[in-house]
Write a protein that holds these residues in place. Structure first.
Motif, PDB file in Angstrom:
ATOM      1  N   VAL A   1       3.236   5.954  -2.754  1.00  0.00           N
ATOM      2  CA  VAL A   1       4.578   6.796  -3.165  1.00  0.00           C
ATOM      3  C   VAL A   1       4.596   6.694  -4.584  1.00  0.00           C
ATOM      4  O   VAL A   1       4.974   7.675  -5.319  1.00  0.00           O
ATOM      5  N   ALA A   2       3.836   5.808  -5.348  1.00  0.00           N
ATOM      6  CA  ALA A   2       3.698   5.819  -6.844  1.00  0.00           C
ATOM      7  C   ALA A   2       3.145   7.214  -7.554  1.00  0.00           C
ATOM      8  O   ALA A   2       3.186   7.433  -8.488  1.00  0.00           O
ATOM      9  N   LEU A   3       2.290   7.737  -6.481  1.00  0.00           N
ATOM     10  CA  LEU A   3       1.251   9.021  -6.935  1.00  0.00           C
ATOM     11  C   LEU A   3       2.553  10.413  -7.362  1.00  0.00           C
ATOM     12  O   LEU A   3       1.972  10.864  -7.977  1.00  0.00           O
ATOM     13  N   ILE A   4       3.434  10.202  -6.468  1.00  0.00           N
ATOM     14  CA  ILE A   4       4.256  11.452  -6.541  1.00  0.00           C
ATOM     15  C   ILE A   4       4.840  11.554  -8.040  1.00  0.00           C
ATOM     16  O   ILE A   4       4.683  12.800  -8.542  1.00  0.00           O
ATOM     17  N   PRO A   5       5.431  10.601  -8.728  1.00  0.00           N
ATOM     18  CA  PRO A   5       5.847  10.714 -10.083  1.00  0.00           C
ATOM     19  C   PRO A   5       4.756  11.088 -11.001  1.00  0.00           C
ATOM     20  O   PRO A   5       4.794  11.655 -12.094  1.00  0.00           O
TER      21      PRO A   5
ATOM     22  N   VAL B   1      -6.009  11.889  -3.347  1.00  0.00           N
ATOM     23  CA  VAL B   1      -5.813  10.514  -2.542  1.00  0.00           C
ATOM     24  C   VAL B   1      -5.354  11.228  -0.915  1.00  0.00           C
ATOM     25  O   VAL B   1      -5.508  10.639   0.009  1.00  0.00           O
ATOM     26  N   VAL B   2      -4.338  12.300  -0.929  1.00  0.00           N
ATOM     27  CA  VAL B   2      -3.979  12.722   0.210  1.00  0.00           C
ATOM     28  C   VAL B   2      -4.232  14.270   0.219  1.00  0.00           C
ATOM     29  O   VAL B   2      -3.550  15.241  -0.440  1.00  0.00           O
ATOM     30  N   PRO B   3      -5.630  14.659   0.581  1.00  0.00           N
ATOM     31  CA  PRO B   3      -6.101  15.849   0.368  1.00  0.00           C
ATOM     32  C   PRO B   3      -5.302  16.911   1.364  1.00  0.00           C
ATOM     33  O   PRO B   3      -4.764  16.358   2.529  1.00  0.00           O
ATOM     34  N   THR B   4      -5.343  18.234   1.254  1.00  0.00           N
ATOM     35  CA  THR B   4      -4.771  19.045   1.788  1.00  0.00           C
ATOM     36  C   THR B   4      -5.679  19.622   3.042  1.00  0.00           C
ATOM     37  O   THR B   4      -5.109  20.152   3.976  1.00  0.00           O
ATOM     38  N   GLY B   5      -6.943  19.596   2.882  1.00  0.00           N
ATOM     39  CA  GLY B   5      -7.646  19.967   4.025  1.00  0.00           C
ATOM     40  C   GLY B   5      -7.695  21.377   4.188  1.00  0.00           C
ATOM     41  O   GLY B   5      -7.121  21.960   5.309  1.00  0.00           O
TER      42      GLY B   5
ATOM     43  N   LEU C   1       0.836  -1.186  -0.199  1.00  0.00           N
ATOM     44  CA  LEU C   1      -0.098   0.069  -0.010  1.00  0.00           C
ATOM     45  C   LEU C   1       0.984   1.246   0.126  1.00  0.00           C
ATOM     46  O   LEU C   1       0.527   2.314  -0.763  1.00  0.00           O
ATOM     47  N   ALA C   2       2.010   1.459   0.799  1.00  0.00           N
ATOM     48  CA  ALA C   2       2.938   2.470   0.554  1.00  0.00           C
ATOM     49  C   ALA C   2       3.315   2.543  -0.705  1.00  0.00           C
ATOM     50  O   ALA C   2       3.663   3.724  -1.118  1.00  0.00           O
TER      51      ALA C   2
END
Length: 124
Positions: free
Chosen positions: A23-27, A54-58, A18-19
């Motif tokens: 991390v694959a989202l960065i590229p 996926v990783v919202p800033t809020g 899952l990690a």
């Protein structure tokens, strides 16, 4: 109840799947910027803005964008998913990790208004 080294290693390997997806989202962001106008806009938008879903800033009405509130949530999800997938084969864990990624993303977006955050895309 004690945790053996074998169980700890298996849990870490399952969490790493899952990690790796996270991390694959960065590229994807870099690829979206690099492709620019050479591909249709929807593809570039998904590559560039997808990780923000996926990783919202809020964003709150009084504070600047902040990733730090969603990172601990993902850390807990990594640990729990690694523990829960204890004896599963890695090919099964890979599919379940995709479902966990989608499920937690949806849950975060449903939870944000309750916490007083609003979702806003940040881009060029």
């Amino acid at each position: 109840m004690t945790i053996s080294r074998r169980d700890l290693k298996q849990g870490a390997a399952r969490s790493a799947v899952l990690a790796g997806y996270l991390v694959a989202l960065i590229p994807c962001v870099l690829l979206g910027v690099a492709l620019g106008s050479t591909v249709p806009a929807p593809i570039t938008n998904v590559l560039f803005f997808g990780p923000q879903y996926v990783v919202p800033t809020g964003l709150s009405r009084t504070a600047p964008p902040n990733y730090w509130w969603s990172l601990p949530i993902w850390a807990v999800v990594l640990v729990v998913s690694g523990w829960a997938a204890g004896e599963w084969r890695l090919r099964h864990v890979a599919w379940v990790a995709v479902l966990v990624l989608l499920g937690v993303t949806i849950a975060l977006h449903l939870l944000m208004p309750t916490l007083g955050f609003m979702f806003d895309l940040v881009g060029p």
